[in-house]
Scaffold this motif. Structure first.
Motif, mmCIF file in Angstrom:
data_model
loop_
_atom_site.group_PDB
_atom_site.id
_atom_site.type_symbol
_atom_site.label_atom_id
_atom_site.label_comp_id
_atom_site.label_asym_id
_atom_site.label_seq_id
_atom_site.Cartn_x
_atom_site.Cartn_y
_atom_site.Cartn_z
ATOM 1 N N THR A 181 0.812 -1.304 -0.048
ATOM 2 C CA THR A 181 -0.117 0.021 0.113
ATOM 3 C C THR A 181 0.967 1.316 -0.116
ATOM 4 N N VAL A 182 1.964 1.218 0.772
ATOM 5 C CA VAL A 182 2.875 2.536 0.790
ATOM 6 C C VAL A 182 3.289 2.461 -0.423
ATOM 7 N N LEU A 183 4.084 1.357 -1.008
ATOM 8 C CA LEU A 183 4.731 1.530 -2.416
ATOM 9 C C LEU A 183 4.128 1.941 -3.532
ATOM 10 N N LEU A 184 2.861 1.343 -3.699
ATOM 11 C CA LEU A 184 2.003 1.351 -4.853
ATOM 12 C C LEU A 184 0.921 2.291 -4.684
ATOM 13 N N GLY A 185 0.461 2.611 -3.542
ATOM 14 C CA GLY A 185 -0.697 3.520 -3.109
ATOM 15 C C GLY A 185 -0.270 4.786 -2.851
ATOM 16 N N LEU A 186 0.973 5.024 -2.397
ATOM 17 C CA LEU A 186 1.178 6.264 -2.140
ATOM 18 C C LEU A 186 2.516 6.719 -2.685
ATOM 19 N N ALA A 187 3.997 5.982 -2.469
ATOM 20 C CA ALA A 187 5.069 6.423 -3.348
ATOM 21 C C ALA A 187 4.966 6.303 -4.504
ATOM 22 N N TYR A 188 4.268 5.431 -5.390
ATOM 23 C CA TYR A 188 4.584 5.406 -6.794
ATOM 24 C C TYR A 188 3.439 6.324 -7.427
ATOM 25 N N PRO A 189 2.534 6.607 -6.974
ATOM 26 C CA PRO A 189 1.693 7.720 -7.590
ATOM 27 C C PRO A 189 2.395 9.111 -7.317
ATOM 28 N N ILE B 162 5.239 9.701 -9.620
ATOM 29 C CA ILE B 162 4.631 9.895 -11.230
ATOM 30 C C ILE B 162 4.236 11.259 -11.352
ATOM 31 N N LEU B 163 3.332 11.740 -10.234
ATOM 32 C CA LEU B 163 2.781 13.175 -10.183
ATOM 33 C C LEU B 163 3.901 14.075 -10.371
ATOM 34 N N ALA B 164 5.213 13.782 -9.573
ATOM 35 C CA ALA B 164 6.314 14.762 -9.557
ATOM 36 C C ALA B 164 6.785 14.737 -10.974
ATOM 37 N N ILE B 165 6.908 13.761 -11.512
ATOM 38 C CA ILE B 165 7.503 13.640 -12.745
ATOM 39 C C ILE B 165 6.707 14.437 -13.922
ATOM 40 N N ALA B 166 5.292 14.381 -13.377
ATOM 41 C CA ALA B 166 4.477 14.824 -14.785
ATOM 42 C C ALA B 166 4.504 16.595 -14.529
ATOM 43 N N ASN C 39 0.432 18.617 -20.533
ATOM 44 C CA ASN C 39 -0.373 17.388 -20.902
ATOM 45 C C ASN C 39 -0.937 16.629 -19.663
ATOM 46 N N ALA C 40 -0.007 16.814 -18.588
ATOM 47 C CA ALA C 40 -0.428 15.926 -17.442
ATOM 48 C C ALA C 40 -1.521 16.500 -16.701
ATOM 49 N N ASP C 41 -1.657 17.962 -16.808
ATOM 50 C CA ASP C 41 -3.032 18.533 -16.237
ATOM 51 C C ASP C 41 -3.927 18.884 -17.076
ATOM 52 N N GLY C 42 -4.077 18.407 -18.421
ATOM 53 C CA GLY C 42 -5.307 18.095 -19.183
ATOM 54 C C GLY C 42 -5.141 19.121 -20.293
ATOM 55 N N SER C 43 -4.188 19.619 -20.529
ATOM 56 C CA SER C 43 -3.890 20.475 -21.758
ATOM 57 C C SER C 43 -5.133 21.523 -21.988
ATOM 58 N N PHE C 44 -5.269 22.072 -20.748
ATOM 59 C CA PHE C 44 -6.797 23.113 -20.895
ATOM 60 C C PHE C 44 -6.171 24.498 -21.736
ATOM 61 N N VAL C 45 -7.252 24.906 -22.438
ATOM 62 C CA VAL C 45 -7.310 26.108 -23.168
ATOM 63 C C VAL C 45 -8.094 27.026 -22.597
ATOM 64 N N THR C 46 -7.862 28.530 -22.737
ATOM 65 C CA THR C 46 -8.495 29.520 -22.425
ATOM 66 C C THR C 46 -9.030 30.346 -23.526
ATOM 67 N N ASN C 47 -10.131 31.203 -23.246
ATOM 68 C CA ASN C 47 -10.509 32.307 -24.302
ATOM 69 C C ASN C 47 -9.777 33.572 -24.138
#
Length: 298
Positions: free
Chosen positions: A22-30, A33-37, A45-53
């Motif tokens: 749980t610690v490795l795959l449920g916390l550390a790994y996500p 990946i969030l940090a890399i993103a 791209n990771a945040d959704g490639s939002f566009v504004t008007n």
């Protein structure tokens, strides 16, 4: 611990494994990946490639298409139009899907007067393509005709009944399967037999199915992606050919020169990945937002 019963030791070992995983795959790994993103170049791209008007308001994602239509579904003439979408009511990311209609889907469903409370009408893929092509042709001022389509924008399909068993012998009755009565069929006669409009009682499956090519050009003026949906129903891109078809209308509605509009189209066009994968395309969502920035918003 050694004095504990074996079944308790097994459960404790399983609990330790659960906690570690749980610690490795449920916390550390996500979190990794969030940090890399969040690395520059990946963050958008990771945040959704939002566009504004033009007002800075978030209005969507550059990765998800949108319909540029009014409340009644009519195309807004000041915008480039997207390709059709079969995802929900159109470009719904929670209902991403294709239409699941194939090239042999050429027969429409018609309404039965015997069941007035039920709407049994349904367009085949062929009629959808024909109707869209006709509408786009009228909007863009080009020939919207296509092979196997009637002038009214339905599939040009006949059910030919023969005198002999199966499809042998002379034709005895011919029905235009996509033109419900009292519509006048697109052909007056076929093989010397008058063509009838279709009634709910007609056994279409018993007739030989004939698609009538018509006199439309081999290469339609309206591109294929303008009349067919993508597999996901979310594709924000159109082909350069479909974009080029719309440039005169956009220039006229926006009071811009065609050269100015073409420059914007080229800015939002991409070629084949690595020079040979996929097809060139134009991102309609980003293009329309830049149009609003370049001119007064309608």
């Amino acid at each position: 611990m050694s004095s504990l019963p074996s079944w308790i030791r097994q459960h404790l070992a399983a609990l330790r494994a659960l906690l570690v995983l749980t610690v490795l795959l449920g916390l550390a790994y996500p979190l990794a990946i969030l940090a890399i993103a969040q690395i520059p170049g990946l963050k958008d791209n990771a945040d959704g490639s939002f566009v504004t008007n033009a007002a800075g308001q978030r209005v969507g994602s550059s990765l998800i298409g949108q319909s540029f239509t009014d409340a009644d579904g009519n195309a807004l003439p000041v915008y480039f139009q997207s390709r059709p979408s079969a995802a929900g009511d159109g470009y719904d990311p929670t209902s991403t899907s294709a239409s699941n209609l194939g090239p042999e889907d050429v027969v429409d469903s018609i309404d039965d007067p015997a069941t007035p409370d039920e709407d049994e009408r349904g367009q085949s893929l062929l009629t959808q393509v024909c109707a869209r092509s006709l509408a786009i042709g009228e909007r863009e001022g080009v020939d919207g005709s296509r092979k196997y389509c009637t002038a009214s924008g339905v599939g040009a399909v006949l059910a030919v009944h023969h005198a002999g068993p199966g499809f042998d012998g002379a034709a005895t009755r011919v029905v235009s399967v996509n033109e419900a009565c009292p519509t006048t069929p697109f052909l007056a006669t076929y093989q010397g037999v008058a063509v009838d409009c279709r009634t709910p009682d007609d056994d279409i499956a018993a007739g030989e199915r004939i698609l009538v090519r018509g006199d439309a050009p081999d290469r339609p003026a309206v591109p294929a992606d303008a009349v067919t949906a993508s597999g996901s129903g979310l594709d924000p891109h159109i082909s350069p050919a479909y974009a080029d078809l719309q440039i005169p209308r956009i220039a006229r509605e926006r009071d811009l020169s065609e050269a100015e509009v073409r420059d914007l189209v080229e800015e939002h066009g991409t070629g084949r990945a690595l020079g040979f994968i996929g097809e060139p395309n134009v991102n309609v969502v980003e293009l329309n937002l830049d149009l609003d920035r370049a001119t007064a918003a309608p």
